[in-house]
Structures are given as C-alpha cells and as structure tokens.
Scaffold this motif. Structure first.
Motif, short mmCIF file in Angstrom:
data_model
loop_
_atom_site.label_atom_id
_atom_site.label_comp_id
_atom_site.label_asym_id
_atom_site.label_seq_id
_atom_site.Cartn_x
_atom_site.Cartn_y
_atom_site.Cartn_z
N ARG A 147 0.83 -1.22 0.00
CA ARG A 147 0.00 0.00 0.00
C ARG A 147 0.86 1.26 0.00
N ARG A 148 2.18 1.10 -0.02
CA ARG A 148 3.11 2.23 -0.03
C ARG A 148 2.85 3.16 1.14
N LEU A 149 2.78 2.56 2.34
CA LEU A 149 2.51 3.30 3.57
C LEU A 149 3.78 3.46 4.37
N ARG A 150 3.79 4.43 5.27
CA ARG A 150 4.92 4.63 6.17
C ARG A 150 4.53 4.38 7.63
N ALA A 151 3.23 4.23 7.90
CA ALA A 151 2.77 4.00 9.28
C ALA A 151 1.42 3.30 9.26
N LEU A 152 1.19 2.50 10.29
CA LEU A 152 -0.08 1.78 10.44
C LEU A 152 -0.62 1.99 11.86
N PRO A 153 -1.82 2.56 12.01
CA PRO A 153 -2.44 2.62 13.33
C PRO A 153 -2.84 1.21 13.78
N VAL A 154 -2.72 0.97 15.06
CA VAL A 154 -3.17 -0.31 15.64
C VAL A 154 -4.44 -0.02 16.42
N ILE A 155 -5.51 -0.77 16.13
CA ILE A 155 -6.81 -0.50 16.75
C ILE A 155 -7.33 -1.74 17.47
N ASP A 156 -8.25 -1.52 18.43
CA ASP A 156 -8.89 -2.64 19.10
C ASP A 156 -10.20 -2.96 18.38
N ASN A 157 -10.99 -3.84 18.96
CA ASN A 157 -12.23 -4.28 18.30
C ASN A 157 -13.27 -3.17 18.16
N GLU A 158 -13.13 -2.10 18.95
CA GLU A 158 -14.04 -0.94 18.84
C GLU A 158 -13.44 0.16 17.98
N ARG A 159 -12.35 -0.14 17.26
CA ARG A 159 -11.65 0.79 16.38
C ARG A 159 -11.02 1.96 17.13
N ARG A 160 -10.77 1.78 18.42
CA ARG A 160 -10.04 2.79 19.18
C ARG A 160 -8.55 2.61 18.96
N VAL A 161 -7.83 3.71 18.83
CA VAL A 161 -6.39 3.65 18.57
C VAL A 161 -5.66 3.26 19.84
N VAL A 162 -4.91 2.16 19.75
CA VAL A 162 -4.14 1.68 20.91
C VAL A 162 -2.64 1.74 20.65
N GLY A 163 -2.24 1.98 19.40
CA GLY A 163 -0.82 2.04 19.09
C GLY A 163 -0.59 2.47 17.66
N ILE A 164 0.67 2.57 17.29
CA ILE A 164 1.03 2.88 15.92
C ILE A 164 2.36 2.22 15.60
N ILE A 165 2.50 1.76 14.36
CA ILE A 165 3.73 1.13 13.91
C ILE A 165 4.24 1.90 12.70
N THR A 166 5.49 2.33 12.78
CA THR A 166 6.11 3.04 11.67
C THR A 166 7.26 2.22 11.11
N ASP A 167 7.72 2.63 9.95
CA ASP A 167 8.90 2.02 9.34
C ASP A 167 10.07 2.07 10.31
N GLY A 168 10.21 3.21 11.00
CA GLY A 168 11.30 3.36 11.97
C GLY A 168 11.18 2.41 13.15
N ASP A 169 9.95 2.11 13.59
CA ASP A 169 9.76 1.16 14.69
C ASP A 169 10.33 -0.22 14.32
N LEU A 170 10.08 -0.65 13.09
CA LEU A 170 10.56 -1.97 12.67
C LEU A 170 12.08 -2.01 12.62
N LEU A 171 12.70 -0.91 12.19
CA LEU A 171 14.16 -0.85 12.17
C LEU A 171 14.72 -0.82 13.58
N ASN A 172 14.14 0.01 14.44
CA ASN A 172 14.65 0.17 15.80
C ASN A 172 14.52 -1.10 16.64
N ARG A 173 13.48 -1.91 16.36
CA ARG A 173 13.27 -3.13 17.13
C ARG A 173 14.00 -4.32 16.51
N GLY A 174 14.73 -4.09 15.44
CA GLY A 174 15.58 -5.13 14.87
C GLY A 174 14.86 -6.17 14.05
N THR A 175 13.57 -5.96 13.76
CA THR A 175 12.85 -6.95 12.96
C THR A 175 13.12 -6.77 11.47
#
Length: 429
Positions: A147-175
C-alpha cells in the motif's frame, strides 16, 4: 517598487449567456481564478443594448435576466495572455478588450497560513489502513510495502487507537534490517525472499507498536494540528472521533498542501507568519548537508548517504552549483537493474546496518554521481520567503529543496519539517 507591466481585461456579456449549459459569467470567473489572477469583479448594468439594438433595463422586470454584465480584472500582461484563449472560447456573443494600465500602488492583505474554518477532519485521509494487536509481522510489512505506507495505526475491536507502527519502529526493534521504503526498490524476487523470512518471526503488532500514541481530534483547527505535529516532530498522526475511534490520518503533506492551495487561490494576499517565526528560508535551512562532486564514484556517494540524516546527497559541480540529488532509493533502484544478485545482496546488507562501515566495494557498478543522480534539482534562494518554499515543495511534490545563495552556490537544505515549524505558532492553543 518594481511592478511588471499590467493590463486591465474587460469582458462584456449578458446575464443570460451560457456555455454548455452553465452560466458563462461563472465559468469566466472560475477560469480567471484557476489561472491565478489576483481578483476579478463582475459589474451588473442597469440598462443597455447590444448589437441587436434591443434595449434592456432593470425597470423592465420581464427582461431583467438579459441585463449587461462587465467582468474586469487587472493583472500582469503575461498572465492575461495565458488565460485569454480560454476566455475567447467561453465568450460566444460579447466582447473582450484589453487596456494598458499603470499600477502606482498595491497594498496586499495578510492572512493566516491555515484557514480558520478548516478542521483536521477536512484535510485528513479517510481511507486508512489499520491492523489489530495480534496481526503478524509479515502482515504488517506486506501492508506497508504493497500500500506504499509509512505508518499503520493499531486498533482494538471498537476501532479505538491503541498504538502505531512506523517504518522506523521496525528498524529500531531489529525486525527489519532494510527500511520498507528501500524494500520497495528491490527486485520482486528479493522482496519475496524477505517476505518468506518474515513468516518465521513470532512478533505481532502488539510487540512492535508504540502504545498509546498521540492523536488529533478531527475537530481540531489546522493551526493547532500543525503546532502539535511540529512540536512532536511527527510526519503523520492518527485522527480520532468521539471515544478515540480512528477516523483518518493526517500528514505534514496534507497540512502544507492546504497552505499551498490557499496561496494559489489568493495570490494577492501575503501569508501572516506567527510572531518570531523565520522570515526567510535562510533562517530555517539545514547547513550541515551531505554533498559530492559530479565525478564522485558510487562508493563515495554511499558513504555520504549513510552520514546524511536526510538520506540524500546533493551533487555539485566545481563551482558549487547544484546539479542533482541522489537518495539511497535512487542508488538501490538503479543498482538492482545493473548488478549481479550476489553484489546486489552485499549492497543491501551494507545499507541494512545501522552503523555503516567505512567503505564498500560495489562490484559491477562502476558509476559516477552524475550518472545516478536525479536532475534537474528544484532549488530555492536563501532569501526566498517561507511561503515560496511551501509553494515550490508542493508544486513539485518533493520532501526537501537545496538552498542556493544569490550567486547560485549551494548553502543548505530545507525540508517539510522546517517549513511546518515556521508556519506553526506555539500560542495556537
């Protein structure tokens, strides 16, 4: 004050004139605004007659719709010449004249960069791709790449925002060793290999996300949103409705695009910057920018890239004049079409490390900076206004601009972050 030659354009039509079923007068006004003319006035006559010698007057109620209209605008002769063919096509029964005028004084109003009536919800992207806390790493990376995205919101079953994942997060966490942005530049076979490797990783979105991220309410004024994004140095942020439910995403680009559109629609009005804001590009540019000469080998370019926080290198000639720009994506895209798979693999591995080695041998890719750079580069003068920086960056859809002095020599870089900060006010709340 040096004012270019100006003309006054006069267009004579009637209220009842139409073009393809729409009011000719409104289409003329729209054409003038689209061309960037600073303003137009429609004058309605109280009485008159045309070539058919039929008298029309506002005293004759039954023919009031046939009263004469005069549309007039004063602008630079060059812009009037550009819009004239469009106007001629619209006026089928009327007259267009041009009169030279001498502009002796111009006083422009100032306006806020962000229209006060617009809220975040008016400019955000509503087609948001999101993930749930238990979604896998392979799902996350696939979404970011496809989808050529740089970030993905993380939501719960009620679509409330509980987190976010960015390209930088994946690099920083070593994945991820290579950013998602660069993975898009790889051949499809290498992308598939990377995706297969990810399937063995046990991490989920809950493991990788930044929890409880800052969000923006959809009813927040744009000026406040710009201040928040600039203060937190965020490129994009989730937008929430009542109850913290995800309704969209807004980015620096969305905000700067709104400013640029306002400038296009109201070219006669200067932008009022917050008190103490940088007045020119020189006041906000980054002076520690990576550069190489046109004949620099790729090895030198790569080393300069790894030391550049913007991950771009400006290519200069011997007179310090900007010739082009090279990003790490440029190198990888062009290398993937020329290098053997083994050599390309070593290049990818080299770009993947957080601290690059002093040098790398790029076998099978004997090129110079001038052969891999993107050119021509869009530059901006150091004494240009912040508004001009926004206009250029949005018009050419670039993230940064090389800055030159009065003699055309390179002196620094300006990016979206700097421009947004200049337009933001700490007193917006």
């Amino acid at each position: 004050m040096n004012i270019p030659p100006s003309q006054q354009l006069w267009i004579y039509i009637t209220e009842s004139d139409t073009h393809r079923g729409r009011s000719t007068a409104m289409q003329i006004i729209e054409a003038l605004r689209e061309a960037g003319c600073p303003g137009a006035t429609v004058l309605r006559g109280v009485a008159g007659y045309g070539g058919h010698h039929v008298l029309h007057s506002e005293l004759a109620i039954e023919v009031a719709s046939h009263l004469p209209l005069v549309i007039t605008v004063i602008d630079h002769a060059e812009r009037i010449a550009q819009v004239l063919p469009t106007l001629r096509a619209l006026v089928h029964d009327g007259m267009i004249t041009i009169t030279p005028v001498e502009v002796v004084h111009v006083c422009h109003r100032e306006r806020d960069p962000f229209p006060r009536h617009l809220m975040v919800g008016d400019v955000m992207s509503r087609a948001v791709v999101s993930v749930y806390p238990d979604d896998s790493l392979s799902t996350i990376v696939s979404l970011l790449i496809e989808r050529r995205l740089r970030a993905l919101p993380v939501i719960d079953n009620e679509r409330r925002v509980v987190g976010i994942i960015t390209d930088g997060d994946l690099l920083n966490r070593g994945t991820q060793g290579l950013s998602v942005r660069l993975q898009r530049c790889l051949p499809l076979t290498m992308q598939m290999t990377e995706a297969t490797d990810l399937e063995t990783h046990p991490q989920t979105a809950a493991d990788l996300m930044t929890p409880n991220p800052e969000t923006l309410p959809e009813q927040m004024p744009l000026a406040q949103a710009a201040t928040v994004m600039s203060g937190h140095d965020r490129k994009r942020m989730p937008v929430v409705g009542p109850g913290g439910v995800l309704v969209g995403m807004v980015s620096r680009y969305d905000l700067l695009k709104t400013v640029a559109e306002g400038m296009r629609q109201h070219p006669e009005e200067a932008i009022h910057l917050p008190e103490g804001a940088p007045a020119t590009i020189a006041d906000l540019m980054i002076t520690t920018s990576a550069t190489v000469l046109t004949d620099a080998p790729v090895v030198e370019v790569l080393n300069a890239l790894m030391l550049s926080p913007l991950r771009r290198v400006v290519v200069l000639d011997s007179n310090h004049t900007v010739q082009g720009i090279i990003t790490d994506g440029d190198v990888l895209r062009r290398a993937s079409r020329r290098m053997q798979p083994s050599a390309l693999g070593r290049l990818v591995a080299w770009l993947s490390v957080s601290k690059a080695p002093a040098a790398i041998q790029v076998e099978g890719y004997d090129r110079m900076a001038s052969e891999i750079m993107s050119c021509p580069a869009i530059t901006i003068r150091a004494d240009a206004s912040v508004a001009e920086g926004v206009r250029l960056m949005m018009a050419h859809k670039v993230k940064s601009l090389p800055v030159i002095n009065a003699y055309g020599a390179f002196v620094g870089m300006v990016n979206r972050s700097g421009l947004l900060a200049a337009l933001s006010s700490p007193n917006s709340f």
